[in-house]
Design an enzyme around this catalytic site. Structure first.
Site, PDB file in Angstrom:
ATOM      1  N   SER A 183      45.228  22.588 -11.842  1.00 48.51           N
ATOM      2  CA  SER A 183      45.901  23.440 -11.886  1.00 48.51           C
ATOM      3  C   SER A 183      45.390  24.973 -12.453  1.00 48.51           C
ATOM      4  O   SER A 183      45.301  24.394 -13.783  1.00 48.51           O
ATOM      5  CB  SER A 183      47.682  23.738 -11.948  1.00 48.51           C
ATOM      6  OG  SER A 183      48.242  24.735 -11.371  1.00 48.51           O
ATOM      7  N   GLU A 224      43.263  30.011  -9.009  1.00 47.14           N
ATOM      8  CA  GLU A 224      44.439  29.386  -8.148  1.00 47.14           C
ATOM      9  C   GLU A 224      45.777  30.699  -8.295  1.00 47.14           C
ATOM     10  O   GLU A 224      45.686  30.993  -7.012  1.00 47.14           O
ATOM     11  CB  GLU A 224      44.405  27.822  -8.735  1.00 47.14           C
ATOM     12  CG  GLU A 224      45.596  27.157  -7.840  1.00 47.14           C
ATOM     13  CD  GLU A 224      46.660  26.045  -8.253  1.00 47.14           C
ATOM     14  OE1 GLU A 224      47.334  25.396  -7.872  1.00 47.14           O
ATOM     15  OE2 GLU A 224      46.296  25.821 -10.035  1.00 47.14           O
ATOM     16  N   HIS A 225      46.088  30.723  -9.482  1.00 48.09           N
ATOM     17  CA  HIS A 225      47.476  31.678  -9.582  1.00 48.09           C
ATOM     18  C   HIS A 225      46.463  32.159 -11.053  1.00 48.09           C
ATOM     19  O   HIS A 225      45.790  32.191 -11.091  1.00 48.09           O
ATOM     20  CB  HIS A 225      48.335  30.644 -10.121  1.00 48.09           C
ATOM     21  CG  HIS A 225      49.182  29.257  -9.855  1.00 48.09           C
ATOM     22  ND1 HIS A 225      47.926  28.390 -10.088  1.00 48.09           N
ATOM     23  CD2 HIS A 225      49.373  29.236  -8.177  1.00 48.09           C
ATOM     24  CE1 HIS A 225      49.349  27.149  -9.715  1.00 48.09           C
ATOM     25  NE2 HIS A 225      49.892  27.823  -8.022  1.00 48.09           N
ATOM     26  N   TYR A 239      49.105  14.718   1.713  1.00 50.35           N
ATOM     27  CA  TYR A 239      49.305  14.153   1.184  1.00 50.35           C
ATOM     28  C   TYR A 239      50.668  14.892   0.207  1.00 50.35           C
ATOM     29  O   TYR A 239      49.663  15.867  -0.411  1.00 50.35           O
ATOM     30  CB  TYR A 239      47.568  13.821   0.123  1.00 50.35           C
ATOM     31  CG  TYR A 239      48.006  13.380  -0.798  1.00 50.35           C
ATOM     32  CD1 TYR A 239      47.498  11.465  -0.344  1.00 50.35           C
ATOM     33  CD2 TYR A 239      48.330  13.412  -2.484  1.00 50.35           C
ATOM     34  CE1 TYR A 239      47.620  10.422  -1.628  1.00 50.35           C
ATOM     35  CE2 TYR A 239      47.961  12.348  -3.024  1.00 50.35           C
ATOM     36  CZ  TYR A 239      47.870  11.024  -2.836  1.00 50.35           C
ATOM     37  OH  TYR A 239      47.719   9.427  -4.355  1.00 50.35           O
ATOM     38  N   HIS A 266      18.127  26.660  30.081  1.00 50.76           N
ATOM     39  CA  HIS A 266      19.242  27.005  30.383  1.00 50.76           C
ATOM     40  C   HIS A 266      18.830  29.215  30.966  1.00 50.76           C
ATOM     41  O   HIS A 266      20.143  29.828  31.019  1.00 50.76           O
ATOM     42  CB  HIS A 266      18.334  28.209  29.193  1.00 50.76           C
ATOM     43  CG  HIS A 266      19.118  27.192  27.516  1.00 50.76           C
ATOM     44  ND1 HIS A 266      18.404  26.015  27.178  1.00 50.76           N
ATOM     45  CD2 HIS A 266      19.697  27.031  26.560  1.00 50.76           C
ATOM     46  CE1 HIS A 266      19.397  25.095  26.345  1.00 50.76           C
ATOM     47  NE2 HIS A 266      19.562  26.000  25.699  1.00 50.76           N
ATOM     48  N   GLU A 269      12.525  31.221  22.666  1.00 52.35           N
ATOM     49  CA  GLU A 269      13.521  29.736  22.798  1.00 52.35           C
ATOM     50  C   GLU A 269      12.710  28.368  22.764  1.00 52.35           C
ATOM     51  O   GLU A 269      12.723  27.201  22.013  1.00 52.35           O
ATOM     52  CB  GLU A 269      14.709  29.668  21.863  1.00 52.35           C
ATOM     53  CG  GLU A 269      15.409  30.735  21.422  1.00 52.35           C
ATOM     54  CD  GLU A 269      16.098  30.876  21.301  1.00 52.35           C
ATOM     55  OE1 GLU A 269      17.949  29.916  21.536  1.00 52.35           O
ATOM     56  OE2 GLU A 269      17.699  31.285  20.235  1.00 52.35           O
ATOM     57  N   ASN A 286      44.532  13.342  -7.349  1.00 49.81           N
ATOM     58  CA  ASN A 286      43.676  13.197  -8.446  1.00 49.81           C
ATOM     59  C   ASN A 286      42.510  13.098  -7.789  1.00 49.81           C
ATOM     60  O   ASN A 286      41.867  13.192  -7.461  1.00 49.81           O
ATOM     61  CB  ASN A 286      43.916  12.189  -9.305  1.00 49.81           C
ATOM     62  CG  ASN A 286      44.275  10.854  -8.682  1.00 49.81           C
ATOM     63  OD1 ASN A 286      43.622  11.025  -7.388  1.00 49.81           O
ATOM     64  ND2 ASN A 286      45.015   9.898  -8.830  1.00 49.81           N
ATOM     65  N   ASP A 315      56.039  28.426  -6.382  1.00 51.28           N
ATOM     66  CA  ASP A 315      55.416  27.533  -6.861  1.00 51.28           C
ATOM     67  C   ASP A 315      57.030  26.182  -5.841  1.00 51.28           C
ATOM     68  O   ASP A 315      56.505  25.723  -4.912  1.00 51.28           O
ATOM     69  CB  ASP A 315      55.552  26.032  -8.265  1.00 51.28           C
ATOM     70  CG  ASP A 315      54.150  26.955  -9.341  1.00 51.28           C
ATOM     71  OD1 ASP A 315      53.324  27.087  -7.755  1.00 51.28           O
ATOM     72  OD2 ASP A 315      53.915  26.148  -9.709  1.00 51.28           O
ATOM     73  N   HIS A 364      51.268  20.766 -16.599  1.00 52.62           N
ATOM     74  CA  HIS A 364      50.647  20.670 -14.916  1.00 52.62           C
ATOM     75  C   HIS A 364      49.840  19.277 -16.226  1.00 52.62           C
ATOM     76  O   HIS A 364      49.543  18.608 -15.159  1.00 52.62           O
ATOM     77  CB  HIS A 364      49.542  21.934 -14.225  1.00 52.62           C
ATOM     78  CG  HIS A 364      50.644  22.305 -13.126  1.00 52.62           C
ATOM     79  ND1 HIS A 364      50.803  21.911 -11.899  1.00 52.62           N
ATOM     80  CD2 HIS A 364      51.164  23.473 -13.277  1.00 52.62           C
ATOM     81  CE1 HIS A 364      51.851  22.448 -11.735  1.00 52.62           C
ATOM     82  NE2 HIS A 364      52.045  23.491 -12.648  1.00 52.62           N
ATOM     83  N   GLN A 393      51.859  26.842 -17.149  1.00 48.53           N
ATOM     84  CA  GLN A 393      50.688  26.019 -16.438  1.00 48.53           C
ATOM     85  C   GLN A 393      49.812  24.899 -17.249  1.00 48.53           C
ATOM     86  O   GLN A 393      49.488  23.590 -16.887  1.00 48.53           O
ATOM     87  CB  GLN A 393      49.511  27.118 -16.029  1.00 48.53           C
ATOM     88  CG  GLN A 393      48.567  26.470 -15.236  1.00 48.53           C
ATOM     89  CD  GLN A 393      48.814  26.865 -13.921  1.00 48.53           C
ATOM     90  OE1 GLN A 393      50.107  27.382 -13.323  1.00 48.53           O
ATOM     91  NE2 GLN A 393      48.350  26.026 -13.165  1.00 48.53           N
TER      92      GLN A 393
END
Length: 441
Positions: free
Chosen positions: A237, A328-329, A128, A422, A416, A212, A362, A262, A259
């Site tokens: 961001s 994030e950064h 996306y 098993h 178990e 978004n 970036d 953004h 920043q």
């Protein structure tokens, strides 16, 4: 201009408030998106056309970009623009090819059995890229290049068209350059749903990329079905700059403002051990807003309502706060940034030194800019080649190694309550052996 706190003011309540980010989702968005997903699931392409007309103002015909549109896009761009993106592409390709080399198949021996793992790509991926009012060809490279290096068979690029039903030429140029198989002119929740259901392209098994709150909600809701994987939740961001008195106030201010560009809800944070630096950065921010008034309202809202500086006694305290925040950064503009990097435990991507603005990563350096936000860096990684791969384990035991496992498996499966089948699945391979001990039944 920039709200400045002293570490002595950081009560537990204030610290918690400063660490908290607003959610990129809300109940209203989830309800709206669920209705869109239901429409697409029930009516397919008919619903996609209807929703595109309603939300994007256009239902492209066709929805998939044609070869002629790719050719027109390339002709529309100057050689200078194409060269810039080609160079960035090569850098991104080189760094992610290096990542791929680190994801090597391995095997070892455990209790005389051969155990190992191998990496295989996800077959069908949707990337996306936000669009419509703005366009992000750099995000095309960041999403498609690592997918191609991972060996993904089919890559669909999802991006909303403009009101004219077209995609920006730079986006199409980068899609072809990076190796996308198809570009679907549909964004938002409906574009994500179209990729998931395979309305015009092979159905996606992995959907990545920022968007978004409606895109994020769609990704999360579809991932909850267990039939598609996503990269990470996305939100506004954000950046943290950890700086000492060796930092240049004008540099730090410029990076915080970049920043803020953004969006109004983008947090821009300075953590320092110097009150003088914090005050000078605040002055430089005000100066920058006057000198570069474009998008002033957006940047000013970001700085006033979502940004701040904290002055700590030591840089170690600043680093601890940053690790709790999980930005994030993260920029480390200190005297010894490599030393300070060793103390970082949570960040999407880190920029070291006084000549490492976030814009470098970036656009150009080669690291990926599709990164976790909203604190998700405490548990998620940014997009890389490994995002598009699966790790498959295997074992190749000998008869003798299985014999050694027989008694422990019998005991464990009995605990178990699964010993009837098993345990038997191991025992049956040794039935009739003359050398079976009494303890083996």
């Amino acid at each position: 201009m920039l709200k400045i706190y002293s570490s002595s003011e950081l009560t537990p309540q204030l610290r918690a408030r400063l660490l908290q980010r607003s959610s990129s989702e809300d109940r209203e968005a989830l309800a709206i998106v669920q209705a869109i997903l239901d429409e697409i699931a029930a009516e397919g392409l008919v619903a996609l056309k209807r929703i595109s007309e309603r939300l994007d103002g256009v239902a492209p015909d066709p929805f998939l970009v044609t070869p002629e549109e790719f050719e027109e896009a390339e002709l529309a761009l100057s050689s200078e623009i194409k060269q810039a993106f080609q160079t960035a592409y090569q850098n991104i390709k080189s760094f992610h090819a290096f990542q791929r080399k680190m994801l090597e198949d391995q095997k070892t021996t455990v209790c005389t059995s051969t155990l190992g793992y191998m990496y295989r790509p996800v077959e069908r991926v949707a990337v996306y890229v936000p669009g419509g009012k703005a366009f992000y060809p750099s995000s095309v490279l960041m999403g498609v290049v690592p997918a191609r290096i991972a060996g993904v068979s089919h890559i669909t690029l999802l991006t909303p068209p403009g009101r004219d039903g077209k995609i920006h030429p730079a986006v199409l140029y980068c899609a072809r350059l990076a190796g996308a198989n198809a570009v679907l002119k549909a964004g938002g929740a409906h574009g994500v749903a179209a990729a998931y259901h395979g309305l015009l392209t092979p159905p996606a098994e992995l959907i990545i990329g920022p968007g978004n709150r409606y895109v994020t909600a769609a990704k999360n809701l579809l991932a909850s079905t267990g039939r598609v994987r996503i990269d990470q939740p996305a939100g506004p961001s954000e950046v943290i700059v950890i700086a000492d008195n060796t930092a240049r106030p004008a540099f730090v201010a410029a990076d915080l403002l970049s920043q803020a560009e953004h969006g109004e809800d983008s947090p821009c944070i300075l953590l320092t051990d110097s009150l003088v630096l914090a005050e000078r950065v605040s002055e430089e921010i005000a100066k920058g807003l006057d000198e570069r008034p474009e998008r002033r309202s957006m940047k000013e809202t970001s700085i006033r309502e979502h940004s701040y500086a904290v002055v700590f006694e030591t840089l170690d305290e600043a680093i601890a706060f940053s690790n709790d925040y999980g930005p994030e950064h993260l920029e480390i503009a200190t005297e010894k940034p490599e030393r300070d990097l060793e103390k970082i435990t949570a960040a999407g991507s880190v920029f070291l030194g006084h000549y490492a603005p976030v814009a470098l990563g970036d656009y150009f350096s080669g690291t990926n800019h599709i990164l976790p936000t909203g604190g998700a860096a405490r548990m998620f990684s940014g997009v890389g080649v490994d995002t598009f791969m699966k790790r498959i384990t295997y074992q190749y035991p000998t008869r003798e190694s299985l014999r050694k496992a027989l008694e422990p498996i019998r005991i464990m499966s009995k605990v178990e309550g699964l010993d009837q089948e098993h345990g038997h699945s191991v025992e049956v391979r040794f039935e009739g052996e003359k050398d079976r001990s009494p303890s083996q039944g």
